[in-house]
Design an enzyme around this catalytic site. Structure first.
Site, PDB file in Angstrom:
ATOM      1  N   ARG A 215      -7.036  79.387  56.345  1.00 60.33           N
ATOM      2  CA  ARG A 215      -7.515  77.973  56.226  1.00 60.33           C
ATOM      3  C   ARG A 215      -9.274  78.105  56.122  1.00 60.33           C
ATOM      4  NH1 ARG A 215      -3.498  76.568  54.624  1.00 60.33           N
ATOM      5  NH2 ARG A 215      -1.983  75.196  55.390  1.00 60.33           N
ATOM      6  N   GLU A 244     -12.622  71.855  51.085  1.00 63.05           N
ATOM      7  CA  GLU A 244     -11.893  71.919  49.860  1.00 63.05           C
ATOM      8  C   GLU A 244     -11.229  70.179  49.733  1.00 63.05           C
ATOM      9  OE1 GLU A 244      -8.945  75.171  51.092  1.00 63.05           O
ATOM     10  OE2 GLU A 244      -7.648  73.561  50.645  1.00 63.05           O
ATOM     11  N   HIS A 276      -6.975  77.378  46.388  1.00 66.28           N
ATOM     12  CA  HIS A 276      -5.837  77.040  47.091  1.00 66.28           C
ATOM     13  C   HIS A 276      -4.449  77.286  46.565  1.00 66.28           C
ATOM     14  CE1 HIS A 276      -4.853  75.497  51.365  1.00 66.28           C
ATOM     15  NE2 HIS A 276      -3.795  76.074  51.151  1.00 66.28           N
TER      16      HIS A 276
HETATM   17  P1  NAI Z   1       2.653  82.285  61.424  1.00 65.37           P
HETATM   18  O1  NAI Z   1       2.837  81.218  62.382  1.00 65.37           O
HETATM   19  O2  NAI Z   1       3.930  83.047  60.965  1.00 65.37           O
HETATM   20  O3  NAI Z   1       1.809  83.249  61.821  1.00 65.37           O
HETATM   21  C1  NAI Z   1       0.393  82.905  62.519  1.00 65.37           C
HETATM   22  C2  NAI Z   1      -0.014  84.424  63.374  1.00 65.37           C
HETATM   23  O4  NAI Z   1      -1.304  83.695  63.915  1.00 65.37           O
HETATM   24  C3  NAI Z   1       0.914  84.225  64.754  1.00 65.37           C
HETATM   25  O5  NAI Z   1       1.444  85.302  64.946  1.00 65.37           O
HETATM   26  C4  NAI Z   1      -0.244  83.718  65.831  1.00 65.37           C
HETATM   27  O6  NAI Z   1       0.208  84.207  67.050  1.00 65.37           O
HETATM   28  C5  NAI Z   1      -1.475  84.106  65.058  1.00 65.37           C
HETATM   29  N1  NAI Z   1      -2.671  83.969  65.880  1.00 65.37           N
HETATM   30  C6  NAI Z   1      -2.908  82.780  66.557  1.00 65.37           C
HETATM   31  N2  NAI Z   1      -4.058  82.604  66.860  1.00 65.37           N
HETATM   32  C7  NAI Z   1      -4.642  83.779  66.708  1.00 65.37           C
HETATM   33  C8  NAI Z   1      -6.070  84.263  66.776  1.00 65.37           C
HETATM   34  N3  NAI Z   1      -6.863  83.623  67.429  1.00 65.37           N
HETATM   35  N4  NAI Z   1      -6.344  85.359  66.221  1.00 65.37           N
HETATM   36  C9  NAI Z   1      -5.398  86.260  65.574  1.00 65.37           C
HETATM   37  N5  NAI Z   1      -3.908  85.803  65.233  1.00 65.37           N
HETATM   38  C10 NAI Z   1      -4.012  84.471  65.878  1.00 65.37           C
HETATM   39  O7  NAI Z   1       2.033  81.874  60.244  1.00 65.37           O
HETATM   40  P2  NAI Z   1       1.883  82.263  58.534  1.00 65.37           P
HETATM   41  O8  NAI Z   1       3.271  81.941  57.681  1.00 65.37           O
HETATM   42  O9  NAI Z   1       1.709  83.831  58.397  1.00 65.37           O
HETATM   43  O10 NAI Z   1       0.653  81.486  57.848  1.00 65.37           O
HETATM   44  C11 NAI Z   1      -0.631  81.761  58.503  1.00 65.37           C
HETATM   45  C12 NAI Z   1      -1.511  80.695  57.913  1.00 65.37           C
HETATM   46  O11 NAI Z   1      -1.710  81.027  56.546  1.00 65.37           O
HETATM   47  C13 NAI Z   1      -1.030  79.068  57.933  1.00 65.37           C
HETATM   48  O12 NAI Z   1      -1.357  78.758  59.275  1.00 65.37           O
HETATM   49  C14 NAI Z   1      -1.574  78.774  56.912  1.00 65.37           C
HETATM   50  O13 NAI Z   1      -2.903  77.958  57.217  1.00 65.37           O
HETATM   51  C15 NAI Z   1      -1.936  79.801  56.039  1.00 65.37           C
HETATM   52  N6  NAI Z   1      -1.226  79.373  54.743  1.00 65.37           N
HETATM   53  C16 NAI Z   1      -1.964  79.507  53.453  1.00 65.37           C
HETATM   54  C17 NAI Z   1      -1.321  79.401  52.131  1.00 65.37           C
HETATM   55  C18 NAI Z   1      -2.154  79.369  50.936  1.00 65.37           C
HETATM   56  O14 NAI Z   1      -1.556  78.860  49.849  1.00 65.37           O
HETATM   57  N7  NAI Z   1      -3.408  79.541  50.936  1.00 65.37           N
HETATM   58  C19 NAI Z   1      -0.028  79.216  52.273  1.00 65.37           C
HETATM   59  C20 NAI Z   1       0.683  79.275  53.651  1.00 65.37           C
HETATM   60  C21 NAI Z   1       0.176  79.459  54.614  1.00 65.37           C
END
Ligand code: NAI
Length: 309
Positions: A215, A244, A276
């Protein structure tokens, strides 16, 4: 979906100015740059909305507590294709490293020289993954395949996964200090906002390559610009940008760009920005549609929706 639910398509995104367009609908379906903050949710409630269904995994644009207090249920698509996002992340890394955009433009211009196109081997480099959820783990695995030494930081580490793939969990400080490549996959929360800022950039190696497909506000953009000017950041790949909303997903090519920050970012030869689109594969779109339909079906049937927040 058309048979089970009556769909009304609205062109403008959800905001305080458009929320009333939802009048007469029980559910509203939104994406990442729609605004579902408290005042907008209150307006939706007044319009009779009882269900907010997100076509995204991230939900930082929704005030979930306020939604709950108002009795508006919220569901999302927790995973539609982490592969899509992970693969785009690595595409940004490779394109930056090997200067593919410059090379392509040069060749199209009939210039076949190699001046200024030197890249680096990914093999042997140290890659740091911040956030090892679904997407971060896949990026780590791809980079392991390149022969990178992969470090990770996550407040909820997955030790068994790390062991299986030869990934090493370290502190955030150690990860920032040792990484040649840094990839951001944490959700945007008050704790992760501006994870990358002057103070943390100072801890990094000179010339670090940073990619953000998480993000926008994980990075303090003005601090990143300062670090690009000094060479602290050697390469920056962004699929997301903190301002954005109102810019990405739309064609502004006939207008004067008003955002001086992104305008400055676009002047750097070592910055690559996509709008994005990391999620944008045929598989992901199909999965988003299928899960969104299932979420609406569960709501309409009055049952529990598995993807509710
Ligand atoms: P997820 O929920 O599977 O993984 C997120 C991980 O980040 C978790 O393991 C959590 O413990 C960890 N986390 C939380 N706080 C943290 C910190 N301070 N430092 C390091 N790690 C921390 O989520 P997923 O599916 O892997 O997606 C991650 C992010 O990617 C989403 O939250 C979303 O914002 C973004 N995203 C972007 C997309 C795009 O098109 N650019 C599409 C889909 C998701």
């Amino acid at each position: 979906m058309a048979e089970a639910h009556e769909l009304r398509f609205r062109t403008p995104g959800l905001s305080i100015d458009t929320a009333t367009l939802a009048a007469g609908s029980e559910a509203v379906c939104i994406f990442v740059n729609d605004d579902a903050s408290a005042p907008v949710l209150q307006e939706l409630k007044r319009a009779g909305v009882r269900f907010l269904v997100l076509r995204s995994a991230g939900f930082n644009n929704v005030d979930v507590e306020v939604a709950k207090a108002l009795g508006i249920r919220v569901a999302r698509v927790p995973a539609y294709s982490p592969y899509a996002v992970a693969e785009h992340t690595v595409a940004l890394m490779l394109a930056l490293n090997r200067k593919l955009v410059k090379a392509h433009n040069r060749v199209r211009d009939g210039n076949f020289s190699l001046d200024g196109l030197i890249g680096f081997d990914m093999h042997g480099k140290t890659a740091g993954i911040l956030g090892t959820g679904k997407i971060g783990q896949l990026v780590a695995q791809i980079l392991c395949g390149f022969g990178c030494h992969v470090l990770a930081y996550d407040p909820a580490p997955d030790a068994a996964w790390a062991e299986r793939h030869g990934v090493t969990y370290v502190s955030q400080e150690a990860l920032l200090a040792q990484s040649d490549l840094l990839s951001l996959h944490a959700p945007l929360t008050p704790q992760t906002q501006y994870l990358i800022r002057a103070e943390t950039l100072a801890q990094m190696k000179d010339g670090v390559l940073i990619v953000n497909t998480g993000r926008g506000a994980l990075i303090h953009t003005r601090d990143a610009i300062a670090a690009l000017k000094t060479g602290k950041i050697g390469y920056l790949g962004l699929d997301v940008y903190e301002e954005e909303r109102g810019l990405f997903f739309e064609d502004h090519s006939e207008e004067i760009l008003q955002d001086d920050v992104i305008a400055r970012l676009m002047t750097f030869p070592n910055v690559l920005i996509t709008s994005h689109q990391a999620f944008l594969t045929d598989t992901a779109l199909q999965n988003i549609a299928d899960t969104t339909r299932a979420n609406l079906d569960a709501f309409a049937a009055g049952g529990v929706c598995a993807n509710e927040l």
